[in-house]
Design an enzyme around this catalytic site. Structure first.
Site, PDB file in Angstrom:
ATOM      1  N   ASN A  53      -0.663 -12.694 -15.086  1.00 21.24           N
ATOM      2  CA  ASN A  53       0.541 -12.771 -16.235  1.00 21.24           C
ATOM      3  C   ASN A  53       0.509 -11.538 -17.058  1.00 21.24           C
ATOM      4  O   ASN A  53      -0.458 -11.206 -17.722  1.00 21.24           O
ATOM      5  CB  ASN A  53       0.126 -14.041 -16.973  1.00 21.24           C
ATOM      6  CG  ASN A  53       1.064 -13.828 -18.208  1.00 21.24           C
ATOM      7  OD1 ASN A  53       1.926 -13.303 -18.476  1.00 21.24           O
ATOM      8  ND2 ASN A  53       0.760 -14.972 -19.047  1.00 21.24           N
ATOM      9  N   TRP A  54       1.495 -10.487 -16.910  1.00 16.58           N
ATOM     10  CA  TRP A  54       1.356  -9.116 -17.533  1.00 16.58           C
ATOM     11  C   TRP A  54       1.771  -9.287 -19.164  1.00 16.58           C
ATOM     12  O   TRP A  54       1.434  -8.327 -19.747  1.00 16.58           O
ATOM     13  CB  TRP A  54       2.105  -8.009 -16.933  1.00 16.58           C
ATOM     14  CG  TRP A  54       0.946  -7.496 -15.687  1.00 16.58           C
ATOM     15  CD1 TRP A  54       0.077  -8.088 -15.110  1.00 16.58           C
ATOM     16  CD2 TRP A  54       1.391  -6.375 -14.929  1.00 16.58           C
ATOM     17  NE1 TRP A  54      -0.462  -7.160 -14.095  1.00 16.58           N
ATOM     18  CE2 TRP A  54       0.365  -6.060 -13.889  1.00 16.58           C
ATOM     19  CE3 TRP A  54       2.532  -5.324 -14.995  1.00 16.58           C
ATOM     20  CZ2 TRP A  54       0.253  -5.143 -13.084  1.00 16.58           C
ATOM     21  CZ3 TRP A  54       2.270  -4.330 -14.070  1.00 16.58           C
ATOM     22  CH2 TRP A  54       1.501  -4.183 -13.302  1.00 16.58           C
ATOM     23  N   LYS A  55       2.395 -10.322 -19.345  1.00 14.78           N
ATOM     24  CA  LYS A  55       2.860 -10.560 -20.901  1.00 14.78           C
ATOM     25  C   LYS A  55       3.696  -9.308 -20.941  1.00 14.78           C
ATOM     26  O   LYS A  55       4.249  -8.904 -20.356  1.00 14.78           O
ATOM     27  CB  LYS A  55       1.628 -10.865 -21.800  1.00 14.78           C
ATOM     28  CG  LYS A  55       0.738 -12.038 -21.281  1.00 14.78           C
ATOM     29  CD  LYS A  55      -0.366 -12.258 -22.175  1.00 14.78           C
ATOM     30  CE  LYS A  55      -1.245 -13.616 -21.594  1.00 14.78           C
ATOM     31  NZ  LYS A  55      -1.814 -13.999 -22.757  1.00 14.78           N
ATOM     32  N   HIS A  84       4.173 -21.546 -21.170  1.00 15.87           N
ATOM     33  CA  HIS A  84       3.053 -20.681 -21.372  1.00 15.87           C
ATOM     34  C   HIS A  84       2.836 -20.923 -22.953  1.00 15.87           C
ATOM     35  O   HIS A  84       3.802 -21.046 -23.956  1.00 15.87           O
ATOM     36  CB  HIS A  84       3.288 -19.242 -21.283  1.00 15.87           C
ATOM     37  CG  HIS A  84       1.850 -18.376 -21.559  1.00 15.87           C
ATOM     38  ND1 HIS A  84       1.522 -18.191 -22.767  1.00 15.87           N
ATOM     39  CD2 HIS A  84       0.881 -17.999 -20.592  1.00 15.87           C
ATOM     40  CE1 HIS A  84       0.247 -17.361 -22.749  1.00 15.87           C
ATOM     41  NE2 HIS A  84      -0.118 -17.596 -21.407  1.00 15.87           N
ATOM     42  N   GLU A 101       2.032 -19.145 -25.427  1.00 15.84           N
ATOM     43  CA  GLU A 101       2.774 -18.200 -26.340  1.00 15.84           C
ATOM     44  C   GLU A 101       4.019 -18.596 -26.505  1.00 15.84           C
ATOM     45  O   GLU A 101       4.640 -18.352 -27.529  1.00 15.84           O
ATOM     46  CB  GLU A 101       2.382 -16.790 -25.767  1.00 15.84           C
ATOM     47  CG  GLU A 101       1.172 -16.549 -26.111  1.00 15.84           C
ATOM     48  CD  GLU A 101       0.335 -15.288 -25.046  1.00 15.84           C
ATOM     49  OE1 GLU A 101       1.342 -14.722 -24.154  1.00 15.84           O
ATOM     50  OE2 GLU A 101      -0.842 -15.155 -24.899  1.00 15.84           O
ATOM     51  N   GLU A 122      -4.493 -23.919 -19.345  1.00 19.56           N
ATOM     52  CA  GLU A 122      -4.897 -23.087 -20.215  1.00 19.56           C
ATOM     53  C   GLU A 122      -5.265 -23.431 -21.506  1.00 19.56           C
ATOM     54  O   GLU A 122      -4.207 -23.425 -22.543  1.00 19.56           O
ATOM     55  CB  GLU A 122      -3.942 -21.817 -20.337  1.00 19.56           C
ATOM     56  CG  GLU A 122      -3.325 -21.289 -18.916  1.00 19.56           C
ATOM     57  CD  GLU A 122      -2.896 -19.839 -19.194  1.00 19.56           C
ATOM     58  OE1 GLU A 122      -3.443 -18.810 -18.589  1.00 19.56           O
ATOM     59  OE2 GLU A 122      -1.726 -19.863 -19.751  1.00 19.56           O
ATOM     60  N   GLY A 127      -7.097 -14.886 -24.240  1.00 18.09           N
ATOM     61  CA  GLY A 127      -7.151 -13.342 -25.173  1.00 18.09           C
ATOM     62  C   GLY A 127      -8.540 -13.557 -25.846  1.00 18.09           C
ATOM     63  O   GLY A 127      -8.534 -12.474 -26.631  1.00 18.09           O
ATOM     64  N   SER A 144      -9.016 -15.971 -20.652  1.00 15.42           N
ATOM     65  CA  SER A 144     -10.209 -15.354 -20.458  1.00 15.42           C
ATOM     66  C   SER A 144     -10.875 -15.285 -19.159  1.00 15.42           C
ATOM     67  O   SER A 144     -12.036 -15.102 -19.080  1.00 15.42           O
ATOM     68  CB  SER A 144     -11.167 -15.477 -21.365  1.00 15.42           C
ATOM     69  OG  SER A 144     -10.666 -15.131 -22.598  1.00 15.42           O
ATOM     70  N   GLY A 164      -4.508 -12.971 -17.525  1.00 19.65           N
ATOM     71  CA  GLY A 164      -3.771 -12.129 -18.399  1.00 19.65           C
ATOM     72  C   GLY A 164      -4.221 -10.854 -18.439  1.00 19.65           C
ATOM     73  O   GLY A 164      -4.142 -10.037 -17.378  1.00 19.65           O
ATOM     74  N   GLY A 165      -5.196 -10.540 -19.469  1.00 17.46           N
ATOM     75  CA  GLY A 165      -5.835  -9.088 -19.575  1.00 17.46           C
ATOM     76  C   GLY A 165      -6.388  -8.307 -18.273  1.00 17.46           C
ATOM     77  O   GLY A 165      -6.206  -7.403 -17.966  1.00 17.46           O
TER      78      GLY A 165
HETATM   79  P1  PGA Z   1      -6.046 -14.059 -20.774  1.00 12.02           P
HETATM   80  O1  PGA Z   1      -4.605 -14.700 -20.807  1.00 12.02           O
HETATM   81  O2  PGA Z   1      -6.750 -13.980 -19.410  1.00 12.02           O
HETATM   82  O3  PGA Z   1      -5.845 -12.620 -21.272  1.00 12.02           O
HETATM   83  O4  PGA Z   1      -6.959 -14.989 -21.647  1.00 12.02           O
HETATM   84  C1  PGA Z   1      -4.185 -15.903 -19.707  1.00 12.02           C
HETATM   85  C2  PGA Z   1      -3.033 -16.270 -19.948  1.00 12.02           C
HETATM   86  O5  PGA Z   1      -2.416 -16.316 -21.175  1.00 12.02           O
HETATM   87  O6  PGA Z   1      -2.122 -16.741 -19.081  1.00 12.02           O
END
Ligand code: PGA
Length: 251
Positions: free
Chosen positions: A10-12, A93, A95, A164, A170, A209, A230-231
């Site tokens: 997930n590149w956000k 998600h 967010e 999640e 993050g 994470s 994500g990251g």
């Molecule tokens: P993260 O994000 O791996 O950077 O914690 C995961 C996500 O929000 O899907």
């Protein structure tokens, strides 16, 4: 893992065309692990170009609108994603839930729109730290599953649930393997209750994470069918280490 492991990046809101080279590296690396399903959800602006070039990975959106078209400035319909070459979309998600006020009913409507457009859908659920501290994590998460899942006949292969924990996204903090297993068991029981036998074949990803260092341990946890990353999905080096960990665990 009985089901084919699924590793999704997930590149956000990260990535311009300069990042397409990284996606090509991920695509080439993923081709070496045919036992693992790999996907990347880049920003909308990169979906088409990335999908055109992809050979081994699926490309998806990070959100879609519940309606097929209309006066919804700034939104993107599921069928538009499919038209751009996407094969799946992430909905719900945390967010989006937190920053765009999306409730379970909104997430469900988006998931149903995605399936209607022929996309696979990844439905995200997860508790906040306060909810976990209050002992409500399982109730919150299974409630989100019940409220957010698309209704009607759903092919298990088209549906994925991503667990999640909000406090793990993050932050570099991850739940214990035991806590992940317990939550995935609870989600599985809810899926079977809601979908019958098909609920056993829905993959449940862990997200929050996940990185090259902890992926193997998390992927080996009971009923973890893959990861939403994500990251650590932003570079081929770290993301492909996670894909490789899923390949080992899947054997
Ligand atoms: P993260 O994000 O791996 O950077 O914690 C995961 C996500 O929000 O899907």
């Amino acid at each position: 893992m009985a089901l084919r492991p699924y590793i999704v990046g997930n590149w956000k809101m990260n990535g311009t065309r300069a990042m397409l080279a990284e996606a090509r590296s991920i695509d080439r690396g993923a081709a070496r692990h045919p036992g693992v399903q790999v996907g990347i959800a880049p920003p909308f602006t990169l979906v088409h170009t990335m999908a055109e070039a992809a050979e081994a990975i699926g490309v998806g959106g990070q959100d879609c609108h519940a309606k097929a078209s209309g006066a919804f400035t700034g939104d993107v319909a599921a069928a538009m994603l499919a038209d751009a070459g996407a094969g799946f979309v992430i909905v719900g998600h945390s967010e989006r839930r937190a920053m765009h006020g999306e409730a379970d009913a909104d997430v469900r409507a988006k998931a149903e729109a995605a399936l209607a457009a022929g996309l696979g859908v990844i439905v995200c659920v997860g508790e906040t730290e306060a909810q976990r501290d209050a002992g409500q994590a399982e109730a919150v998460v299974t409630g989100q599953v019940a409220g957010s899942l698309p209704q009607g006949d759903v092919a298990a292969a088209q549906l994925t649930v991503a667990y999640e924990p909000v406090w793990a996204i993050g932050t570099g903090r991850v739940p214990s393997v035991d806590d992940v297993s317990a939550m995935h068991r609870a989600i599985r029981a809810k899926l079977v209750e809601l979908l019958g036998e098909g609920g056993a074949d829905v993959r449940i990803l862990y997200g929050g994470s996940v990185n090259a260092g902890n992926a193997a341990e998390l992927l080996a946890a009971e009923d973890v069918g893959g990861a939403l990353v994500g990251g650590a999905s932003l570079t081929a080096e770290s993301f492909l280490t996670i894909v490789a960990a899923a390949a080992i665990d899947g054997e």
